[in-house]
Enzyme design. Structure first.
Site, PDB file in Angstrom:
ATOM      1  N   ILE A  40       0.856  -1.177   0.000  1.00 21.55           N
ATOM      2  CA  ILE A  40       0.000   0.000   0.000  1.00 21.55           C
ATOM      3  C   ILE A  40       0.895   1.231   0.000  1.00 21.55           C
ATOM      4  O   ILE A  40       2.000   1.203   0.561  1.00 21.55           O
ATOM      5  CB  ILE A  40      -0.950   0.009   1.230  1.00 21.55           C
ATOM      6  N   CYS A  41       0.427   2.276  -0.644  1.00 19.44           N
ATOM      7  CA  CYS A  41       1.132   3.553  -0.646  1.00 19.44           C
ATOM      8  C   CYS A  41       2.576   3.346  -1.133  1.00 19.44           C
ATOM      9  O   CYS A  41       2.822   2.582  -2.057  1.00 19.44           O
ATOM     10  CB  CYS A  41       1.052   4.158   0.756  1.00 19.44           C
ATOM     11  N   THR A  42       3.542   3.974  -0.490  1.00 21.56           N
ATOM     12  CA  THR A  42       4.918   3.875  -0.968  1.00 21.56           C
ATOM     13  C   THR A  42       5.610   2.569  -0.572  1.00 21.56           C
ATOM     14  O   THR A  42       6.791   2.384  -0.846  1.00 21.56           O
ATOM     15  CB  THR A  42       5.762   5.066  -0.485  1.00 21.56           C
ATOM     16  N   THR A  61       0.670   3.492  -6.357  1.00 20.57           N
ATOM     17  CA  THR A  61       1.210   3.939  -5.075  1.00 20.57           C
ATOM     18  C   THR A  61       0.525   5.255  -4.730  1.00 20.57           C
ATOM     19  O   THR A  61      -0.410   5.685  -5.415  1.00 20.57           O
ATOM     20  CB  THR A  61       2.753   4.099  -5.158  1.00 20.57           C
ATOM     21  N   ALA A 118      -3.166   2.375  -3.545  1.00 22.34           N
ATOM     22  CA  ALA A 118      -2.820   3.798  -3.594  1.00 22.34           C
ATOM     23  C   ALA A 118      -2.474   4.313  -2.198  1.00 22.34           C
ATOM     24  O   ALA A 118      -1.868   3.593  -1.409  1.00 22.34           O
ATOM     25  CB  ALA A 118      -3.960   4.579  -4.233  1.00 22.34           C
TER      26      ALA A 118
END
Length: 200
Positions: free
Chosen positions: A102-104, A122, A152
């Site tokens: 998730i995310c970075t 991301t 994201a």
């Protein structure tokens, strides 16, 4: 199913919490057999990006022993991806069936080589950082390419968790979990590889 949740200093706790809350219902509802999870880190205790301390269950375990490995994000991923010792540990997940970020956290997957030739997403602030690691950066809530699934930013961890629940079980099961979370935004029954919900 044995799941590993990777923890590290500077991570964003919401990245972990949303996904964790959703997928651990697999055990509570007995939707899959022998569901277990382990909090894994490179040391006994980590601090998130706001100072919240978390204890790990296992320090530097072989991530290849798990069926699913989850990577949260946080600003520290931008530097951790260049930490050779940390990345050597992350690469032990090479043969894991399901790699989820998730995310970075996607930057860790990317630096490990797990996104080569794949579509991924991301946090929108890091699209440019992710681009060199994958075939295509997709602006979506969740992106699946094979058994690699990326989400994201931050709150998308809930969508990602529900997506993985549905991917591993059924629409009926994810509807149960969605009701438990009282989360109205996930759209079950349409498990496409690029998930862009119509947010109300």
């Amino acid at each position: 199913m044995k799941m590993a949740f990777v923890l590290f200093d500077g991570m964003t706790s919401m990245d972990l919490a949303g996904f964790y809350e959703a997928v651990t219902w697999l055990a509570i509802l007995k939707a899959k057999e022998n569901v277990s999870w382990t909090f894994c880190a490179d040391k006994d205790e980590i601090s998130d990006d706001r100072g919240l301390k978390m204890k790990s269950d296992a320090v530097l375990p072989d991530l290849g022993d798990f069926d699913l490995v989850f990577f949260p994000g946080g600003r520290s991923t931008r530097t951790l991806r260049f930490d050779e010792d940390f990345m050597r540990w992350i690469r032990t997940a090479e043969n894991v069936s399901y790699k989820i970020s998730i995310c970075t956290g996607a930057l860790l997957l990317g630096e490990a080589g797990f996104l080569h030739g794949k579509k991924a997403t991301t946090n929108s602030s890091a699209y440019d950082l992710l681009a060199p690691y994958c075939a295509e950066v997709v602006a979506a809530r969740v992106v699946r390419d094979g058994n690699t699934v990326t989400g994201a930013g931050v709150t998308a961890s809930i969508d990602l968790g529900l997506y993985v629940v549905e991917m591993l079980t059924s629409t009926e099961t994810v509807l149960q979990v969605q009701q438990k979370l009282e989360y109205p935004f996930y759209e079950p029954g349409n498990l496409r590889d690029v998930y862009k919900p119509n947010l109300r």
